[in-house]
Write an enzyme that holds these catalytic residues in place. Structure first.
Site, mmCIF file in Angstrom:
data_model
loop_
_atom_site.group_PDB
_atom_site.id
_atom_site.type_symbol
_atom_site.label_atom_id
_atom_site.label_comp_id
_atom_site.label_asym_id
_atom_site.label_seq_id
_atom_site.Cartn_x
_atom_site.Cartn_y
_atom_site.Cartn_z
ATOM 1 C CE LYS A 103 -4.557 0.160 0.214
ATOM 2 N NZ LYS A 103 -5.400 -0.818 0.812
ATOM 3 C CE LYS B 64 -2.087 -13.455 -3.858
ATOM 4 N NZ LYS B 64 -2.236 -13.032 -2.465
ATOM 5 C CE LYS C 194 -11.388 -11.148 -2.668
ATOM 6 N NZ LYS C 194 -11.615 -12.256 -1.834
HETATM 7 P P1 TYM Z 1 -7.896 -14.538 2.142
HETATM 8 O O1 TYM Z 1 -9.341 -14.314 2.376
HETATM 9 O O2 TYM Z 1 -7.136 -13.551 1.339
HETATM 10 O O3 TYM Z 1 -7.667 -15.942 1.468
HETATM 11 C C1 TYM Z 1 -8.246 -17.121 1.999
HETATM 12 C C2 TYM Z 1 -7.295 -18.304 1.805
HETATM 13 O O4 TYM Z 1 -7.074 -18.515 0.413
HETATM 14 C C3 TYM Z 1 -5.674 -18.569 0.166
HETATM 15 N N1 TYM Z 1 -5.414 -18.034 -1.175
HETATM 16 C C4 TYM Z 1 -4.655 -18.639 -2.089
HETATM 17 N N2 TYM Z 1 -3.983 -19.806 -2.049
HETATM 18 C C5 TYM Z 1 -3.303 -20.165 -3.173
HETATM 19 N N3 TYM Z 1 -3.270 -19.408 -4.311
HETATM 20 C C6 TYM Z 1 -3.933 -18.242 -4.390
HETATM 21 N N4 TYM Z 1 -3.903 -17.529 -5.513
HETATM 22 C C7 TYM Z 1 -4.659 -17.792 -3.233
HETATM 23 N N5 TYM Z 1 -5.407 -16.689 -2.961
HETATM 24 C C8 TYM Z 1 -5.861 -16.861 -1.688
HETATM 25 C C9 TYM Z 1 -5.056 -17.713 1.258
HETATM 26 O O5 TYM Z 1 -3.691 -18.012 1.459
HETATM 27 C C10 TYM Z 1 -5.908 -18.071 2.445
HETATM 28 O O6 TYM Z 1 -5.454 -19.267 3.055
HETATM 29 N N6 TYM Z 1 -5.706 -13.121 6.392
HETATM 30 C C11 TYM Z 1 -6.450 -14.196 5.789
HETATM 31 C C12 TYM Z 1 -7.749 -14.529 6.521
HETATM 32 C C13 TYM Z 1 -7.548 -14.874 7.968
HETATM 33 C C14 TYM Z 1 -6.959 -16.066 8.474
HETATM 34 C C15 TYM Z 1 -7.039 -15.942 9.893
HETATM 35 C C16 TYM Z 1 -6.372 -17.189 7.875
HETATM 36 C C17 TYM Z 1 -7.956 -14.121 9.025
HETATM 37 N N7 TYM Z 1 -7.636 -14.764 10.189
HETATM 38 C C18 TYM Z 1 -6.522 -16.935 10.724
HETATM 39 C C19 TYM Z 1 -5.865 -18.184 8.733
HETATM 40 C C20 TYM Z 1 -5.933 -18.058 10.123
HETATM 41 C C21 TYM Z 1 -6.827 -13.765 4.362
HETATM 42 O O7 TYM Z 1 -6.884 -12.611 4.078
HETATM 43 O O8 TYM Z 1 -7.156 -14.781 3.539
#
Ligand code: TYM
Length: 314
Positions: A113, A192, A195
Site C-alpha cells: 500500500k 498469484k 481479487k
Molecule cells: P484470504 O481471504 O485472502 O484468502 C483465503 C485463503 O485462500 C488462500 N489463497 C490462495 N492460495 C493459493 N493461491 C492463491 N492464488 C490464493 N489466494 C488466496 C489464502 O492463502 C488463504 O489461506 N488473512 C487471511 C484470513 C484470515 C486467516 C485468519 C487465515 C484471518 N484470520 C486466521 C488463517 C488463520 C486472508 O486474508 O485470507
C-alpha cells in the site's frame, strides 16, 4: 487421545475464486476430519478494504454457503464469524502491546500500500495481530493456508513468543501447513490469483463468466504449450492425461482454453446445485451455533490470558 486443533479463516471481501479453493479450502477439506476444526469468516479483517455494508452482509452469507457447498460439514466443523466473538478484538489489543512497530512495518500488505502511494489505515497495519489473536484463541496446533499467508503466521509466532517470554508460557505456537503445488494458484495473467489483481476465475461463477475468465488467460504468441493455461488446468485433471492432450492440441490455445472451461464447469456444476439448496436461514443457524461453540473454547484461553497479564483481580 484428544484431537489436535486446526484453524483457518477467509475474508468475506468478495466471491471466492479457485485460488481460495485449491490453496485453502481443498487442503482444509482433506485435513479437517483428523482434527477438531474451526473455520472462521474474517469479517472484521475485511473492513480494512470493504466499506459497503450491503455487500459485506451478502458476502458473509455467501462465503458460508460456499464452505458448505464444497463439503464442509457444519456438524463436524465449527463455522463462525470473527465479529460474533469479541474475544478476538480483545486479545488483539493485548497482542498489539507485544509486537513492535518496526516489525509490523515489514508486513507485505502494508508495504505494498505504502509503495503504491496509498494511505494505509491502522487496521491494515495491525491486521496480522488480529489474525494472531484469531489463531491463538483456540490453542490452535495447525493452520492450513496459501503461501501468501506465510508471513502472517510468522507474525503469530512472534506475538506468541513475545507474550510467553514477557509473562509466562500461556499461548500455544501454531504450525503453518502449506500444501505443495497449490501454495500459489496463478491467475489469468500468471501472477498469484487475487481479487485485487483482477485476474480471478470465480469458483461459483456462471459458465459464461468462467469461460470469459479462461479466454482471458494470457498466452505468449510463441511456443506450443500455453503454460498459464496448463498451470490452472493441472488443478482439474491428471498431469499425464494433460500432457497428451496438450501435445495433441499443440499451438491451439483457443481449443485448450475451451477444454479447460468445460473441465472447470463440470467440476463446479454439482457443487453449484448443492449451493443453490442452502438457504439464508440455514446459514444463519450454522453461524449462531458456531459462535456458541467458538466462544466456549476461546473463553477459557482468554481467561488464561487475563490471569497471566494481571487484568483479573484476585
Ligand atoms: P484470504 O481471504 O485472502 O484468502 C483465503 C485463503 O485462500 C488462500 N489463497 C490462495 N492460495 C493459493 N493461491 C492463491 N492464488 C490464493 N489466494 C488466496 C489464502 O492463502 C488463504 O489461506 N488473512 C487471511 C484470513 C484470515 C486467516 C485468519 C487465515 C484471518 N484470520 C486466521 C488463517 C488463520 C486472508 O486474508 O485470507
Amino acid at each position: 487421545m484428544e484431537k489436535q486443533r486446526l484453524f483457518t479463516g477467509l475474508q468475506p471481501s468478495g466471491d471466492l475464486h479457485i485460488g481460495n479453493y485449491f490453496g485453502a479450502l481443498k487442503p482444509f477439506l482433506d485435513l479437517y476430519p483428523k482434527y477438531e476444526s474451526f473455520l472462521m469468516v474474517a469479517d472484521y479483517h475485511s473492513l480494512t478494504s470493504l466499506r459497503d455494508p450491503d455487500t459485506l452482509q451478502r458476502n458473509i452469507l455467501n462465503v458460508v454457503r460456499d464452505y458448505m457447498a464444497v463439503g464442509v460439514d457444519p456438524e463436524e466443523v465449527v463455522i463462525f464469524r470473527q465479529s460474533d466473538n469479541p474475544d478476538h478484538t480483545e486479545l488483539a489489543w493485548v497482542l498489539n502491546c507485544m509486537v513492535t512497530v518496526p516489525f509490523l512495518q515489514q508486513g507485505h500488505a502494508y508495504k505494498d500500500k505504502v509503495a503504491k502511494g496509498l494511505e494505509p489505515n491502522v487496521g491494515l497495519f495491525t491486521y496480522p495481530i488480529l489474525q494472531a489473536a484469531d489463531i491463538v484463541l483456540y490453542d490452535t496446533d495447525v493452520v492450513p493456508v496459501g503461501e501468501d499467508q506465510r508471513q502472517h503466521l510468522e507474525y503469530t509466532r512472534e506475538a506468541v513468543g513475545k507474550f510467553n517470554r514477557a509473562y509466562k508460557e500461556t499461548l500455544k505456537e501454531p504450525e503453518t501447513v502449506i500444501v505443495e503445488g497449490v501454495g500459489i494458484v496463478p491467475g489469468t495473467d500468471g501472477q498469484k490469483m487475487s481479487k485485487s489483481y483482477g485476474n480471478v476465475i470465480p469458483l461459483f461463477g456462471e459458465s459464461n463468466e468462467i469461460e470469459k475468465a479462461v479466454m482471458s488467460i494470457v498466452t505468449d504468441s510463441e511456443g506450443n504449450i500455453p503454460e498459464n493455461v496448463l498451470a490452472i488446468h493441472k488443478l482439474f485433471r491428471d498431469e499425464d492425461e494433460l500432457l497428451s492432450l496438450y501435445e495433441k492440441n499443440a499451438g491451439k490455445y483457443g481449443e485448450l482454453k475451451k477444454i479447460l472451461s468445460a473441465d472447470i464447469n463440470s467440476f463446479i456444476e454439482p457443487l453449484k446445485a448443492k449451493r443453490a439448496r442452502i438457504t439464508d436461514s440455514e446459514v444463519r443457524e450454522v453461524l449462531a451455533e458456531g459462535a456458541r461453540k467458538a466462544k466456549e473454547v476461546s473463553q477459557s484461553v482468554m481467561e488464561r490470558v487475563r490471569d497471566t497479564i494481571g487484568i483479573n483481580l484476585n
